[in-house]
Design an enzyme around this catalytic site. Structure first.
Site, mmCIF file in Angstrom:
data_model
loop_
_atom_site.group_PDB
_atom_site.id
_atom_site.type_symbol
_atom_site.label_atom_id
_atom_site.label_comp_id
_atom_site.label_asym_id
_atom_site.label_seq_id
_atom_site.Cartn_x
_atom_site.Cartn_y
_atom_site.Cartn_z
ATOM 1 N N ASP A 183 -10.539 -12.224 10.568
ATOM 2 C CA ASP A 183 -9.549 -12.339 9.503
ATOM 3 C C ASP A 183 -8.191 -12.476 10.209
ATOM 4 O O ASP A 183 -7.473 -11.503 10.394
ATOM 5 C CB ASP A 183 -9.608 -11.045 8.675
ATOM 6 C CG ASP A 183 -8.836 -11.127 7.381
ATOM 7 O OD1 ASP A 183 -8.432 -12.234 6.995
ATOM 8 O OD2 ASP A 183 -8.659 -10.080 6.753
ATOM 9 N N HIS A 242 0.876 -1.171 0.000
ATOM 10 C CA HIS A 242 0.000 0.000 0.000
ATOM 11 C C HIS A 242 0.918 1.228 0.000
ATOM 12 O O HIS A 242 1.992 1.195 0.615
ATOM 13 C CB HIS A 242 -0.821 0.119 1.282
ATOM 14 C CG HIS A 242 -1.739 -1.024 1.583
ATOM 15 N ND1 HIS A 242 -1.331 -2.141 2.260
ATOM 16 C CD2 HIS A 242 -3.062 -1.195 1.327
ATOM 17 C CE1 HIS A 242 -2.369 -2.955 2.410
ATOM 18 N NE2 HIS A 242 -3.422 -2.417 1.850
ATOM 19 N N ASP A 282 2.274 2.023 3.377
ATOM 20 C CA ASP A 282 3.207 1.070 4.008
ATOM 21 C C ASP A 282 4.633 1.499 3.749
ATOM 22 O O ASP A 282 5.513 1.326 4.593
ATOM 23 C CB ASP A 282 3.141 -0.338 3.394
ATOM 24 C CG ASP A 282 1.770 -0.963 3.417
ATOM 25 O OD1 ASP A 282 0.993 -0.626 4.305
ATOM 26 O OD2 ASP A 282 1.518 -1.811 2.535
ATOM 27 N N GLU A 288 -10.739 -7.015 -4.574
ATOM 28 C CA GLU A 288 -10.504 -8.072 -3.578
ATOM 29 C C GLU A 288 -11.726 -8.190 -2.683
ATOM 30 O O GLU A 288 -11.957 -7.344 -1.819
ATOM 31 C CB GLU A 288 -9.251 -7.723 -2.749
ATOM 32 C CG GLU A 288 -8.914 -8.797 -1.732
ATOM 33 C CD GLU A 288 -7.636 -8.468 -0.951
ATOM 34 O OE1 GLU A 288 -6.681 -7.913 -1.536
ATOM 35 O OE2 GLU A 288 -7.605 -8.778 0.252
ATOM 36 N N ASP A 334 -4.606 -13.759 -2.561
ATOM 37 C CA ASP A 334 -3.977 -13.398 -1.300
ATOM 38 C C ASP A 334 -3.992 -14.657 -0.449
ATOM 39 O O ASP A 334 -5.040 -15.088 0.050
ATOM 40 C CB ASP A 334 -4.721 -12.248 -0.613
ATOM 41 C CG ASP A 334 -4.170 -10.891 -1.032
ATOM 42 O OD1 ASP A 334 -3.346 -10.850 -1.978
ATOM 43 O OD2 ASP A 334 -4.554 -9.876 -0.423
ATOM 44 N N ASP A 387 -0.602 -12.605 2.060
ATOM 45 C CA ASP A 387 -1.229 -11.575 2.886
ATOM 46 C C ASP A 387 -1.464 -12.238 4.248
ATOM 47 O O ASP A 387 -2.591 -12.573 4.617
ATOM 48 C CB ASP A 387 -2.538 -11.110 2.237
ATOM 49 C CG ASP A 387 -3.105 -9.879 2.924
ATOM 50 O OD1 ASP A 387 -2.570 -9.503 3.988
ATOM 51 O OD2 ASP A 387 -4.082 -9.307 2.409
ATOM 52 N N ASP A 404 -5.547 -13.975 9.265
ATOM 53 C CA ASP A 404 -4.394 -13.844 8.354
ATOM 54 C C ASP A 404 -3.235 -14.758 8.728
ATOM 55 O O ASP A 404 -2.081 -14.332 8.783
ATOM 56 C CB ASP A 404 -3.892 -12.383 8.325
ATOM 57 C CG ASP A 404 -4.790 -11.482 7.498
ATOM 58 O OD1 ASP A 404 -5.645 -11.996 6.762
ATOM 59 O OD2 ASP A 404 -4.630 -10.250 7.605
ATOM 60 N N HIS A 439 -10.851 -14.276 3.609
ATOM 61 C CA HIS A 439 -12.053 -13.500 3.257
ATOM 62 C C HIS A 439 -13.162 -14.439 2.799
ATOM 63 O O HIS A 439 -14.333 -14.219 3.091
ATOM 64 C CB HIS A 439 -11.746 -12.500 2.148
ATOM 65 C CG HIS A 439 -10.749 -11.461 2.536
ATOM 66 N ND1 HIS A 439 -10.375 -10.443 1.686
ATOM 67 C CD2 HIS A 439 -10.037 -11.267 3.668
ATOM 68 C CE1 HIS A 439 -9.477 -9.678 2.277
ATOM 69 N NE2 HIS A 439 -9.245 -10.163 3.488
HETATM 70 C C1 XLS Z 1 -7.464 -6.905 4.365
HETATM 71 C C2 XLS Z 1 -7.016 -7.045 2.987
HETATM 72 C C3 XLS Z 1 -5.891 -6.108 2.563
HETATM 73 C C4 XLS Z 1 -5.759 -6.079 1.070
HETATM 74 C C5 XLS Z 1 -4.960 -4.927 0.542
HETATM 75 O O1 XLS Z 1 -8.155 -7.746 4.913
HETATM 76 O O2 XLS Z 1 -6.669 -8.387 2.774
HETATM 77 O O3 XLS Z 1 -4.715 -6.465 3.187
HETATM 78 O O4 XLS Z 1 -5.170 -7.254 0.592
HETATM 79 O O5 XLS Z 1 -5.527 -3.714 0.864
HETATM 80 NI NI NI Z 2 -5.656 -9.150 1.134
HETATM 81 NI NI NI Z 3 -7.426 -9.772 4.415
#
Ligand code: XLS
Ligand code: NI
Ligand code: NI
Length: 437
Positions: A308, A102, A105, A233, A297, A340, A310, A272
């Site tokens: 989420d 991003h 970032d 996304e 991702d 991600d 991750d 997601h």
């Molecule tokens: C958040 C998203 C984010 C996108 C990019 O849940 O996964 O990280 O991949 O903005």
């Molecule tokens: Ni993402």
């Molecule tokens: Ni995410």
């Protein structure tokens, strides 16, 4: 490029499957050919800047724990450059070919957009030289349209036109720098493009504004000659209570409704999908059926948690199912597997970044090989073909061409008293799949 962020960690070696070496690739062999392409080109691994470099591993109940000795915590441009150096050292040592970021970032937000843009340009110049020195490539860029308090009620769907304009300007700049860095794609993730309560929300206007916003981005992309792929996304919620890009099907309907479908593909994220109440293979299958599978991702979540989380995708069954869909769709072109994903809060050492990515890469290498073996075995595909064989008849062809009528089907059905249904054999098919993992 300075090489001192990860002292004592060499480029991750390739080791035997039963090796006890703490760090080593047991399955990933970048040059090994699978289904006609080198593994590195089938998998197109990317590391993400936000989790890898910027996530201190704080959670809602506790402070950051990650040790990042290269980072002095300031938002000086020197610190940004040092971080970028550390990141590229990491990409090299971990044998990852691509990255994603991003705008915020990589460079800090300053008090005006003009100053933020200038800071971004500085860091982008540095990234450009790091890319040139290392051959690493940008899989996709994006703009952070959800962290700053101005985006509290959305960006492209904010009730305030001034916020919409700021978001538009930020996206314009993020597309420019992605273009400049040779990015192969650009992602729109609408974290706050949704609502917290319908009581204060004009849903019709917000969806239309989002569509206008995306159309402007498409026009701008064309005007500067950026050829990268645009992706949406999907995610159903978090941080919003409901996000308009809920899942692949909702995104497809939205893109069709507003004439955007030719300009977008989807970037599917495992966690997601599960938040949307789907499996990730469902989301990938929907994309495959409609020709919009763009990028992935790659992460995973805790099934019984509902956030989420991750987590790194380390389960070869998950990656096999994903690679089956990705190979069936013809593999990646502009997209790839972007981790991600973040380490658990307790995995705070720099070396844990390596363990996490290596585990994910090895899981996908296994998934790729297993999926290729399942496809060359052919029994599952043959079963599916046979299951639909009655549609390969003359009548089937006419129905599929849209040329049949209810009357003629009724004439056929009226005197029929047997319907040759057959077992779906799910358990048998699962065993064929699992035997190859
Ligand atoms: C958040 C998203 C984010 C996108 C990019 O849940 O996964 O990280 O991949 O903005
Ligand atoms: Ni993402
Ligand atoms: Ni995410």
């Amino acid at each position: 490029m300075a090489q001192d962020a990860f002292p004592g960690i060499e480029q991750v070696p390739f080791v035997e499957r039963d090796s006890h070496a703490p760090l080593g690739f047991r399955h990933y062999r970048p040059d090994e050919i699978v289904e006609g392409k080198a593994m590195r080109d089938q998998l197109r691994f990317a590391a993400c800047y936000w989790h890898t470099m910027r996530n201190g591993l704080a959670d809602p109940f506790g402070a950051a724990t990650a040790r990042m000795p290269w980072d002095d915590g300031s938002d000086s441009l020197d610190n940004c450059r040092r971080r970028a150096d550390a990141f590229f050292e990491f990409l090299h040592k971990c044998r990852i070919d691509f990255y994603c970021f991003h705008d915020r970032d990589i460079a800090p937000e300053r008090s005006t957009l003009a100053e933020s843009n200038a800071a971004l340009d500085e860091v982008v110049r540095h990234l450009e030289s790091l890319q040139q020195a290392t051959g690493k490539r940008l899989l996709w860029g994006t703009a952070c349209l959800f962290a700053h308090p101005r985006y509290v009620s959305g960006a492209a769907t904010s009730p305030r036109i001034e916020v919409f304009a700021h978001a538009a300007a930020q996206v314009k700049k993020a597309i420019e720098v992605t273009h400049r860095l040779g990015g192969e794609g650009y992602v729109f993730w609408g974290g706050r493009e949704g609502y917290t309560t319908l009581l204060n929300t004009d849903l019709r206007r917000e969806r239309e504004h989002l569509a206008h916003f995306l159309h402007m981005a498409v026009d701008y992309k064309k005007s500067i000659g950026f050829k990268g792929q645009f992706y949406i996304e999907p995610k159903p919620r978090e941080p919003s209570v409901h996000q308009y890009d809920s899942d692949a099907a909702a995104c497809l309907a939205f893109l069709r409704e507003f004439g955007l479908l030719p300009h977008f593909k989807l970037n599917i994220e495992t966690n997601h999908a599960t938040l949307a109440g789907h499996t990730v293979e469902h989301e990938l299958a929907v994309c495959r059926a409609t020709g919009v599978l763009g990028s992935v991702d790659a992460n995973s979540g805790t099934d019984n948690c509902g956030w989420d989380t991750d987590e790194f995708p380390t389960d070869p069954r998950l990656t096999t199912k994903m690679m089956l869909e990705i190979l069936a769709a013809g593999g990646f072109t502009t997209g790839g597997l972007n981790f991600d994903a973040k380490r658990r809060r307790e995995s705070f050492d720099p070396v844990d970044l390596f363990h996490a990515h290596v585990a994910g890469m090895d899981a996908f290498a296994r998934g790729l090989k297993a999926a290729a073996a399942i496809r060359s075995d052919g029994r599952i595909a043959a079963f599916v073909r046979a299951r639909y064989a009655s549609w390969d008849s003359e009548l089937g062809r006419r129905i599929e061409a849209g040329d049949a009528t209810l009357e003629e089907l009724e004439a056929l059905a009226l005197h029929r008293i047997d319907w040759p249904v057959e077992s779906g054999r799910q358990e048998m098919l699962e065993q064929i799949m699992h035997d190859r993992i």
